[in-house]
Design an enzyme around this catalytic site. Structure first.
Site, PDB file in Angstrom:
ATOM      1  N   SER A   1     -48.224  -8.985 -58.974  1.00  0.00           N
ATOM      2  CA  SER A   1     -47.943  -9.555 -57.642  1.00  0.00           C
ATOM      3  C   SER A   1     -49.355  -9.790 -56.949  1.00  0.00           C
ATOM      4  O   SER A   1     -50.001 -10.563 -57.272  1.00  0.00           O
ATOM      5  CB  SER A   1     -46.766  -8.865 -56.873  1.00  0.00           C
ATOM      6  N   THR A   2     -49.221  -9.337 -55.657  1.00  0.00           N
ATOM      7  CA  THR A   2     -50.315  -9.323 -54.798  1.00  0.00           C
ATOM      8  C   THR A   2     -51.493  -9.122 -55.555  1.00  0.00           C
ATOM      9  O   THR A   2     -51.865  -7.844 -56.071  1.00  0.00           O
ATOM     10  CB  THR A   2     -50.273  -8.533 -53.441  1.00  0.00           C
TER      11      THR A   2
ATOM     12  N   MET B   1     -47.383  -5.597 -54.269  1.00  0.00           N
ATOM     13  CA  MET B   1     -46.806  -4.667 -53.281  1.00  0.00           C
ATOM     14  C   MET B   1     -45.418  -4.515 -53.908  1.00  0.00           C
ATOM     15  O   MET B   1     -44.766  -5.166 -54.575  1.00  0.00           O
ATOM     16  CB  MET B   1     -46.653  -5.849 -52.022  1.00  0.00           C
TER      17      MET B   1
ATOM     18  N   ASP C   1     -41.059  -3.810 -57.971  1.00  0.00           N
ATOM     19  CA  ASP C   1     -40.682  -4.456 -58.932  1.00  0.00           C
ATOM     20  C   ASP C   1     -41.133  -4.198 -60.464  1.00  0.00           C
ATOM     21  O   ASP C   1     -42.622  -4.033 -60.280  1.00  0.00           O
ATOM     22  CB  ASP C   1     -41.069  -5.997 -58.734  1.00  0.00           C
TER      23      ASP C   1
END
Length: 362
Positions: free
Chosen positions: A183-184, A303, A306
């Site tokens: 993600s991020t 972040m 998941d």
């Protein structure tokens, strides 16, 4: 507790007002000023010394990418880009992430989005998350390689070494599939990993990168131009090929299904999981149902959590090796930390060693 001091940069007075109103509603955020163009942004960045900057991509006098490069050279700090979803906007946004931006938010309807409220929650969350980002790793791609390291928990190492359900029967001969979730900070991490995989890797690679529609195609094209393996945005129904990485399109969950002896991609728009579509959990759970394959699961910077539930399903249902990115190199250590907390990660590796670790298992 000290508030997160934010500078807003946008050439539209309307957009500056909307962003100010949204961010100011959160008790942890203080908007300390705004800038109307690139030159104004650099002046106020130097004077006000904000903690986080929201930075419009398209501006007169100096565009967002040019402003970002000045910031990263003078005093690196967390920057969240605001981008249009045009192909040009997506390409520039990916260049900005490569140049040091922590994250981005896609404007819902062009440069002046009267429906900006649609992304209000996302904008607030990304500013909060950016304020905690590990900036020391933003410009460290050229640092010397650091060795991978085994899982820190000695008890878990012993359990894995003993040949328990989750570790045994992982042979060099079995058919394999690699699945990566991030993600991020993910576009930078994916570039380091995918560009280091050899052309003759001999297995397919599935990738979920949290991104909105319109951006994953640009990401896939960029990574394909830099990598020895093929990298493409996944298409519904296509058969998986060895030596190709398939990136889930923004707005779609990526799953796999058996089609005779082959595996095919299935894209769907069932509700978001963990606030995301595509979701790493959905991909991992789908791969867990595939028989006669050994799986290599990788969770990198991002972040939230998941991927951790999906990892548990993978481990319950087959032969799996799991790799998590280390805290040392993660821009945001949320997703890898949650994966490690399941006690089902076999190896923690710095991002520049993940490709080598994957190849050792293959």
């Amino acid at each position: 507790m000290a508030k997160i001091r934010v500078l807003i940069v946008d050439d539209s007075a309307f957009m500056r007002k909307l962003i100010n109103d949204f961010l100011s509603e959160h008790h942890e955020i203080e908007v300390i000023g705004s800038a109307r163009n690139g030159e104004d942004a650099i002046k106020k960045f130097r004077e006000m010394r904000p903690d986080v900057i929201t930075l419009d991509v398209e501006m007169p006098k100096l565009n967002g990418l040019e402003v970002l490069k000045v910031i990263m050279e003078e005093r690196p700090l967390p920057v969240v880009m605001l981008s249009s979803t045009t192909k040009e906007g997506a390409d520039t946004t990916l260049q900005a992430i490569q140049a040091g931006a922590v994250d981005f938010v896609a404007k819902p309807s062009g440069s002046i989005s009267i429906d900006l409220h649609k992304i209000k929650t996302e904008l607030i969350q990304k500013v909060l998350s950016a304020s905690k980002a590990n900036l020391s790793k933003i410009n460290s791609q050229n640092e010397p390689r650091m060795a991978r390291k085994p899982l820190a928990d000695p008890a878990q190492q012993k359990k894995n070494a003993s040949g328990d359900l989750y570790s045994k029967r992982f042979s060099q001969e079995s058919k394999k599939i690699v699945c990566i979730g991030t993600s991020t900070g993910g576009p930078r991490a994916l570039q380091q990993v995918l560009t280091a995989l050899p052309k003759d890797i001999g297995v397919p690679v599935l990738v979920v990168q949290h991104m909105p529609p319109g951006f994953t195609k640009s990401l896939a094209s960029r990574l394909d131009s830099l990598s020895q393996i093929s990298v493409k945005e996944a298409e519904d129904g296509e058969l998986l090929q060895k030596g190709t990485a398939y990136i889930a399109p923004g707005g779609f969950h990526l799953e796999v299904k058996n089609v005779g002896p082959a595996l095919a991609i299935s894209l769907g728009q069932s509700p978001p999981r963990n606030g995301h579509r595509p979701s790493v959990d959905v991909m991992f759970e789908s791969v867990s149902a595939i028989k006669n394959y050994s799986k290599i699961a990788v969770i990198m910077t991002g972040m939230g959590a998941d991927g951790s539930r999906g990892l548990v399903e993978l481990k319950k249902n087959g032969v799996v090796k799991a790799i998590a990115e280390s805290q040392e190199t993660s821009i945001v250590f949320g997703m890898p930390k949650a994966a490690i907390a399941t006690n089902m990660v076999d190896e923690v590796a710095n991002v520049d060693h993940i490709a080598e670790t994957i190849m050792q298992y293959i």
